[in-house]
Design an enzyme around this catalytic site. Structure first.
Site, PDB file in Angstrom:
ATOM      1  N   CYS A 109       0.792  45.974  40.519  1.00 28.61           N
ATOM      2  CA  CYS A 109       0.071  45.585  39.618  1.00 28.61           C
ATOM      3  C   CYS A 109       0.402  45.608  38.130  1.00 28.61           C
ATOM      4  CB  CYS A 109      -1.404  47.017  39.476  1.00 28.61           C
ATOM      5  SG  CYS A 109      -2.459  46.884  40.803  1.00 28.61           S
ATOM      6  N   VAL A 110      -0.027  44.676  37.398  1.00 28.64           N
ATOM      7  CA  VAL A 110       0.718  44.607  35.846  1.00 28.64           C
ATOM      8  C   VAL A 110      -0.418  45.300  34.976  1.00 28.64           C
ATOM      9  CG1 VAL A 110       1.712  42.481  36.007  1.00 28.64           C
ATOM     10  CG2 VAL A 110      -0.581  42.497  35.699  1.00 28.64           C
TER      11      VAL A 110
END
Length: 110
Positions: A109-110
């Protein structure tokens, strides 16, 4: 960084994820959810509790694809899809739900 609830302070990282997973409780979840503008319903709690069980078993927060599949397996097809999960957690079901569940940010996940 930290969050304060009822006179207690809980350490978080710069994105608001709990540092110590053992600190998590329902009040912390409700506090984070409020900050995230997510009104918690039974459906939200179903996902949050599922994530906590998943993490306890596998020691990892699932990415959205894995989460979607696992939710579908446990709760049925009508809940095991991205639209349903994004309706509950508009800023990313894995990322936002894990934060409210007191888990680390999912890998990827960014």
């Amino acid at each position: 960084m930290s969050i304060a609830i009822n006179g207690a302070t809980y350490e978080t990282d710069e994105e608001g994820y709990l540092i110590n997973l053992a600190d998590w409780n329902k009040e912390i979840a409700e506090h984070i959810a409020e900050e995230e503008k997510v009104p918690l319903t039974d459906n939200h709690w179903e996902v949050i509790n599922f994530l906590r069980e998943y993490y306890n078993e596998y020691q990892i927060a699932p990415a959205v694809r894995v989460l979607t599949k696992a939710i579908g397996k446990q709760f049925g097809e009508e809940k095991g899809n991205s639209k349903y999960l994004y309706d509950l957690f508009p800023y990313g079901p894995a990322k936002q739900a894990c934060k409210i569940a007191g888990l680390p940010k999912p890998t990827g996940c960014v």
